[in-house]
Write an enzyme that holds these catalytic residues in place. Structure first.
Site, PDB file in Angstrom:
ATOM      1  NE  ARG A   1      -3.791   0.564   1.783  1.00 15.62           N
ATOM      2  CZ  ARG A   1      -5.111   0.342   2.526  1.00 15.62           C
ATOM      3  NH1 ARG A   1      -5.252   1.262   3.487  1.00 15.62           N
ATOM      4  NH2 ARG A   1      -6.224  -0.273   1.786  1.00 15.62           N
TER       5      ARG A   1
ATOM      6  CG  HIS B   1      -8.325  -0.131  -2.728  1.00 18.33           C
ATOM      7  ND1 HIS B   1      -7.527  -1.226  -2.444  1.00 18.33           N
ATOM      8  CD2 HIS B   1      -9.098   0.204  -1.621  1.00 18.33           C
ATOM      9  CE1 HIS B   1      -7.905  -1.635  -1.374  1.00 18.33           C
ATOM     10  NE2 HIS B   1      -8.751  -0.701  -0.648  1.00 18.33           N
TER      11      HIS B   1
ATOM     12  CD  GLN C   1     -12.852  -2.298  -0.927  1.00 21.16           C
ATOM     13  OE1 GLN C   1     -12.264  -2.179   0.184  1.00 21.16           O
ATOM     14  NE2 GLN C   1     -14.316  -2.838  -0.665  1.00 21.16           N
TER      15      GLN C   1
ATOM     16  CG  ASP D   1     -14.013   6.022  -0.930  1.00 19.62           C
ATOM     17  OD1 ASP D   1     -13.967   5.666   0.145  1.00 19.62           O
ATOM     18  OD2 ASP D   1     -12.936   6.179  -1.695  1.00 19.62           O
TER      19      ASP D   1
ATOM     20  CB  CYS E   1     -14.147   0.604   0.016  1.00 24.47           C
ATOM     21  SG  CYS E   1     -13.619   2.349   0.272  1.00 24.47           S
TER      22      CYS E   1
ATOM     23  NE  ARG F   1     -10.368  -5.705   0.322  1.00 24.67           N
ATOM     24  CZ  ARG F   1      -9.434  -4.631   0.751  1.00 24.67           C
ATOM     25  NH1 ARG F   1     -10.221  -3.545   1.574  1.00 24.67           N
ATOM     26  NH2 ARG F   1      -8.328  -4.278   0.395  1.00 24.67           N
TER      27      ARG F   1
HETATM   28  N1   CP Z   1     -11.271  -0.466   2.573  1.00 27.25           N
HETATM   29  C1   CP Z   1      -9.938  -0.553   2.713  1.00 27.25           C
HETATM   30  O1   CP Z   1      -9.058  -0.765   2.174  1.00 27.25           O
HETATM   31  O2   CP Z   1      -9.667  -0.444   4.132  1.00 27.25           O
HETATM   32  P1   CP Z   1      -8.382  -0.251   4.818  1.00 27.25           P
HETATM   33  O3   CP Z   1      -7.918   1.057   4.669  1.00 27.25           O
HETATM   34  O4   CP Z   1      -9.103  -0.435   6.487  1.00 27.25           O
HETATM   35  O5   CP Z   1      -7.534  -1.291   4.498  1.00 27.25           O
HETATM   36  N1  NVA Z   2     -10.310   6.681  -1.455  1.00 31.57           N
HETATM   37  C1  NVA Z   2      -9.915   6.260  -0.020  1.00 31.57           C
HETATM   38  C2  NVA Z   2     -10.211   4.715   0.094  1.00 31.57           C
HETATM   39  C3  NVA Z   2      -9.856   3.785   1.383  1.00 31.57           C
HETATM   40  C4  NVA Z   2      -9.917   2.564   1.240  1.00 31.57           C
HETATM   41  C5  NVA Z   2      -8.534   6.598   0.473  1.00 31.57           C
HETATM   42  O1  NVA Z   2      -7.660   6.361  -0.445  1.00 31.57           O
HETATM   43  O2  NVA Z   2      -8.294   6.922   1.888  1.00 31.57           O
END
Ligand code: CP
Ligand code: NVA
Length: 310
Positions: free
Chosen positions: A104, A131, A134, A225, A265, A293
């Site tokens: 990440r 992502h 997701q 989101d 998400c 997930r």
């Molecule tokens: N939806 C998602 O990726 O959650 P986290 O940021 O908790 O991993």
């Molecule tokens: N758009 C959000 C998604 C989190 C899972 C972010 O990047 O923070």
């Protein structure tokens, strides 16, 4: 040596996405049999989180354990990529220890560069742009609740410049599923994503609106989101001002089909992009989505190892 990197959903294509769906459904349906296989026994998988995570980190860690692989967690600030060592040196060292890297991070270009430096697969666990994990869990959830996705209309309301909307655009264009997007003027898809839509044979499946009430009409699936993604927190007060009228509350959600499902998400900001009433209503499938997930990523790891020769 051939390997399968998952930089976004385009890395998988339609066949790859369908393979993940089939495998995830099979494993979920007969979980006891699946858990006995331990098909990634003795594999080691690094999980590196440069942004916070609950769902992605936990689900990947559990997926590794379920598959018999060992998850090597590098999530604190003293680990990989945060000590001033070059990205190249870091990934070349990791390659000598582990069989895959789940990362990440911020820039999509970093994932791409890393994938080119090494012969082990790199999996995007969220970047500023995409992502994919997701997206796979979301498609699995839609199929479970709605069946065949091809005749459905999905509707995304909110920040259409972010990683989640980009991922839904990929889903719509790759799979051929209708997607209505509603966003404030300065928060539309990037030029790069607009070009991606234009170049897709399914470009007519994606429609962009500035009025959420028009976009949500006849939707079978409604997503939103956060309006402020990770990394943009300092600008949050300024950003939120643009989203007046974009909260998915019951009045707006009721304009979708009567049997529409609500998805997010997570993490959600209750009272901002979505009301408590919608989050907690019977048609909200947010926790099934979160659980998926695990199932989607377990299948994804299996596929990645199957397609990558060591
Ligand atoms: N939806 C998602 O990726 O959650 P986290 O940021 O908790 O991993
Ligand atoms: N758009 C959000 C998604 C989190 C899972 C972010 O990047 O923070």
């Amino acid at each position: 040596m051939p390997k399968l990197d998952i930089l976004n959903l385009q890395s998988l294509g339609k066949d790859g996405i369908l393979d993940v769906m089939h495998l995830a459904q099979k494993n979920k349906f007969d979980r006891c049999a699946f858990l006995e296989t331990k098909c990634l026994k003795d594999k080691k998988v690094a999980i590196i989180m440069e942004k916070p995570s609950l769902r992605t980190r936990t689900s990947f860690e559990c997926a590794c354990v379920d598959l018999g692989a060992y998850p090597v967690l590098l999530c604190d600030k003293n680990s990989a990529f945060s000590r001033g060592e070059s990205d190249y040196d870091t990934i070349k060292v990791l390659e000598r220890f582990v069989d895959a890297v789940i990362l990440r991070t911020y820039e999509q270009s970093k994932l791409k560069a890393l994938s080119e430096y090494v012969s082990i697969p790199i999996i995007n666990a969220l970047s500023d742009d995409f992502h994919p994990c997701q997206g796979l869990a979301d498609l699995l959830t839609i199929i479970e609740h709605k069946g065949d996705p091809y005749n459905l209309t999905m509707c995304y309301i909110g920040d259409a410049s972010n990683n989640m909307c980009n991922t839904y655009v990929e889903l719509a264009c790759i799979m051929g599923i209708h997607l209505n997007i509603a966003c404030p003027k300065n928060f539309g898809p990037s030029t790069k994503m607009l070009d991606f839509i234009k170049s897709s044979p399914n470009s007519s499946f994606v429609q962009i609106f500035d009025d959420p009430k028009l976009a949500i009409k006849d939707a079978d699936v409604v997503f939103t989101d956060t309006w402020v993604s990770m990394g943009d927190e300092e600008k949050s007060t300024e950003i939120i001002k643009y989203f007046d009228g974009f909260c998915v509350d019951m009045e707006l959600f009721n304009l979708a089909k009567t049997n529409a499902i609500f998805m997010h998400c997570l993490p959600a900001h209750r009272g901002l992009e979505v009301s408590d009433e919608v989050m907690d209503c019977e048609r909200s499938v947010i926790f099934d989505e979160a659980e998926n997930r695990l199932h989607a990523q377990t299948a994804l790891l299996q596929l990645v190892f199957e397609k990558s020769l060591f």
